[in-house]
Design an enzyme around this catalytic site. Structure first.
Site, PDB file in Angstrom:
ATOM      1  CD  GLU A  96      -2.206  -2.228   0.572  1.00 52.41           C
ATOM      2  OE1 GLU A  96      -1.287  -2.963   1.340  1.00 52.41           O
ATOM      3  OE2 GLU A  96      -2.378  -2.872  -0.440  1.00 52.41           O
ATOM      4  CG  ASN A 130      -1.866  -4.716  -3.342  1.00 53.38           C
ATOM      5  OD1 ASN A 130      -1.451  -5.297  -2.509  1.00 53.38           O
ATOM      6  ND2 ASN A 130      -1.797  -3.494  -3.616  1.00 53.38           N
ATOM      7  CG  ASP A 175      -5.771  -5.041  -1.842  1.00 54.04           C
ATOM      8  OD1 ASP A 175      -4.693  -5.235  -2.256  1.00 54.04           O
ATOM      9  OD2 ASP A 175      -6.283  -4.928  -0.599  1.00 54.04           O
TER      10      ASP A 175
END
Lengths: 150, 602
Positions: B196, B280, B322
């Site tokens: 992230e 991801n 995701d």
């Protein structure tokens, strides 16, 4: 509401001073006393939050809030990591809000990063504050809202 | 060796009897320790990640009379993942940040030593989804601790003294660690977190004796940096060809493309292959990164000595939801169409359970293990590609569009919580989420060391999409990996975020988010035992023996991504978010706090 508006103006000035160069001051004209989200929410049925829609300006606040969700919970009501922003916004003024968002905060359990250099937050800090205040004031429901100005 | 002898003597003098090997390789050491059913010497008990123990003193006939034998508070509040490691008469317990390690004498439950690393608290907010840590590794008298700030530390198992430490990443650029390392031969393997934050994922092998880097294979980028051989590394049995990753990204996005490696690692000693999945691609806005984004969302099989990739398989090309591919790959030998196959079984975040030949990467089975899964109709067995449904494609629906009712949600039909495999029943036992989402991607700018998300999400019970009137957020299922079928399914009010344990007693243990340790019949799923521990369980259930008696232990301590839906306060409304309301109810059941609870028969 009178008190809140006074704080808002002071806060916007303070916010600009602490390095939020991209701040867009969108508060209402001098002498008026609306909260910063006023004029950005339309509800079909008064008192039924599920009928409320928002404009692009406030949508940007909700999107900035997506950065907060991972710690403060999907609805902003807090999680095991961070406290409820819905409650916090009732406790702190805009000065304090800006200080914490820009510089971060070390709490008992969690540590909040400073967002002062993050354009995804700082470019929309007014909208973020307005969105969270609307949630705290109970005039918007949790979650994504439809836009009335699309 | 010289430095270890005094501490070993001291340890013996103190009455400790940690099984310290003499002159075998770590591989032999770890193999021997994990072959001994009295131990729980690595995260999955054995290299195959089966989380199966042949122990049967506690069994389907008597588990109902299980009792708490003893408890231990870690003194740490945040989410406790992973489980206790037991070697001989010593238990090793780890915690979330600040990543304490306790050595506990099982004879009297006193603390032999405690190690508390000094870490900069600024690493805490760089961890996207709580400060979790999934556990330790052990080999040749050393405990390997992978700290949140990426420091990998070798501790003397007898004294807790630091033998060496090495820095694995840069937290100021968003890199952190949450994974449990594993040891094979003379190397300790670790990954990296920070998908992230635009971190570029890799698997790294360090020498267990001095911490020197032996090899590092990235998930994305040039072939040589990924340790991919274009001619010999295969995908769906075909060579991947040159620049397989670079050609699947636009521009330099791969440099901040994610593919992080924060899940569990397994190993096949016969093939000498190490298995893991990649996370991801960044950002969560798929529109800005056209292409398959290889090799994010991919199972890697790498040679343990050289790191060279033998084969890869990408579950979710061009992720739009995701669905990190980091979940464990369990190694098992099962019969498919009358032939015993050496397979790897992987329950992906994307809702499909995959069975592949673990030597070649041949795709054998890919079926939905949560029937609610709707983002793809099926996986094309010729190409290996999921057939994406346009209605649920956040890319096809586009930026600034709220794509609704996608199943599963971003946390996947299963997240990190590892499944178990019982060779007695031939079934896999899978803790699952039953949650769907709305997902709206939008543009974000990349800033080094800052979150790089780019989507707003709402989550709710899958029943709201399937329309079957249910509101449970999880299921605990038994899965036939040869057929790709659910054998039985037990609904749970909340996501099941705890690692399962299967045993020779034909029972399966798991924990629940509201804090219950449960034992169910391995054949039927019927509940045989339930006990409310002090906090929600996101840890793994492990078992071992001490002085001939079987024990079962689990860390409670709610948190992790599962805890993000758990509200600290109950004020405010949840109009239109019935599901979050359901998660929110969690705080009526449990509060923070790490405690190990150990169970035994009376």
């Amino acid at each position: 509401m009178i008190q809140k508006f006074g704080v808002t103006v002071a806060g916007l000035v303070a916010g600009a001073m602490i390095g939020a160069g991209n701040l867009v001051v969108t508060a209402a004209a001098e002498g008026a006393e609306p909260p910063p989200y006023e004029g950005h929410i339309q509800c079909e049925t008064e008192g039924d939050l599920s009928t409320c829609q928002i404009d692009l300006w406030l949508t940007r606040g909700y999107r900035a809030f997506s950065q907060c969700q991972v710690c403060h919970g999907l609805t902003g009501d807090g999680s095991t990591i961070g406290p409820s922003l819905v409650r916090k916004l009732r406790e702190i003024d805009l000065d304090r809000f800006m200080e914490v968002v820009v510089n971060g905060y070390e709490g008992q359990i969690g540590v909040m990063p400073g967002w002062g250099t993050n354009p995804n937050v700082m470019n929309y800090i007014d909208q973020l504050y307005a969105y969270l205040l609307a949630r705290a004031d109970g005039v918007l429901p949790a979650g994504r809202l439809k836009r009335y100005d699309r | 060796m010289i430095t270890r002898i005094p501490s070993l003597i001291a340890a013996i003098a103190m009455g400790l009897l940690v099984a310290v090997p003499v002159s075998v390789s770590a591989n032999d050491d770890v193999k021997a320790l994990s072959a001994d059913v009295n131990n729980w010497a690595m995260w999955g008990r054995t290299y195959d990640g089966a989380r199966y123990s042949p122990l049967s003193e506690i069994n389907a006939g008597n588990v109902g009379s299980l009792q708490v034998a003893w408890t231990f508070s870690t003194g740490v509040l945040r989410g406790h993942e992973g489980g206790p490691m037991v070697i001989g008469d010593t238990m090793f317990v780890h915690t979330p940040f600040p990543n304490k390690v306790f050595s506990i004498n099982l004879a009297d439950q006193t603390i032999n030593w405690a190690y508390v690393p000094v870490q900069d608290p600024s690493v805490i907010p760089v961890m996207c989804c709580d400060t979790v840590y999934r556990g330790l590794a052990y080999a040749e008298g050393k405990i390997f601790l992978q700290q949140a700030d990426t420091t990998l530390v070798a501790l003397d198992a007898n004294s807790g003294e630091v033998i060496w430490s090495v820095v694995n990443g840069d937290p100021s650029a968003g890199s952190t660690n949450t994974n449990a390392p594993i040891v094979v031969n003379d190397k300790v393997y670790t990954g990296i977190s920070g998908g992230e934050f635009g971190v570029r994922g890799f698997l790294a092998a360090y020498n267990i004796n001095d911490g020197s880097l032996v090899w590092k294979g990235y998930s994305t980028g040039p072939d040589d940096e990924m340790l991919i051989d274009p001619e010999n590394t295969t995908h769906m049995l075909e060579p991947v060809g040159p620049n397989s990753s670079l050609d699947s990204w636009e521009g330099d996005q791969w440099k901040i493309g994610g593919g992080t490696t924060w899940g569990w690692f397994t190993y096949d000693p016969d093939l000498n292959l190490i298995y893991y999945g990649t996370g991801n691609p960044s950002t969560w806005n798929p529109v800005v990164r056209p292409g398959d984004n290889k090799w994010s969302m991919t199972i890697f099989a790498r040679d343990a000595d050289t790191g060279m990739a033998r084969w890869v398989y990408q579950m979710t090309p061009h992720d739009e939801w995701d669905y990190d591919g980091v979940n464990e790959g369990i190694l098992a030998d099962i019969e498919i169409d009358g032939v015993t196959r050496k397979v790897i079984v992987h329950f992906d975040r994307n809702g499909f359970g995959y069975t592949l030949d673990r030597a070649t990467g041949e795709l054998l089975v890919a079926e939905k293990y949560d029937p609610a899964t709707n983002w793809a109709t099926h996986v094309d067995m010729e190409t290996g590609r999921p057939q994406v449904v346009a209605e649920y494609s956040t890319d096809q629906q586009g930026e600034d569009v709220n794509t609704q009712n996608i199943c599963p949600a971003a946390l996947g039909s299963k997240d990190q919580q590892p499944a178990a495999f019982s060779p007695r029943t031939g079934l896999f036992y899978v803790p699952t989420n039953h949650v769907c989402m709305d997902y709206e991607p939008f543009r974000v700018e990349y800033v080094s060391g800052q979150p790089y998300v780019g989507a707003t999400l709402s989550m709710f019970p899958a029943g709201r999409v399937t329309g079957d009137g249910t509101d449970n957020l999880g299921n605990f299922i038994a899965w036939d990996a040869a057929k790709g079928e659910i054998v039985w399914s037990v609904p749970e009010q909340f996501s099941v975020w705890s690692g399962a344990l299967a045993t020779g007693g034909d029972i399966v243990f798991y924990g629940t988010l509201d804090g219950r340790l449960k034992a169910v019949d391995a054949n039927s799923g019927a509940e045989l035992y339930s006990f409310k521990t002090p906090s929600g369980i996101i840890g793994n259930v492990n078992t071992w023996t001490f002085e001939g008696k079987q024990y079962v232990g689990v860390l409670s301590g709610v948190g992790g991504w599962a805890g993000i839906g758990m509200a600290a306060g109950l004020e405010g409304d949840t109009d239109g978010l019935g599901a979050v309301g359901a998660y929110r109810g969690l705080n009526q059941h449990t509060q923070l706090g790490g405690v190990l609870t150990v169970f035994a028969l009376p």
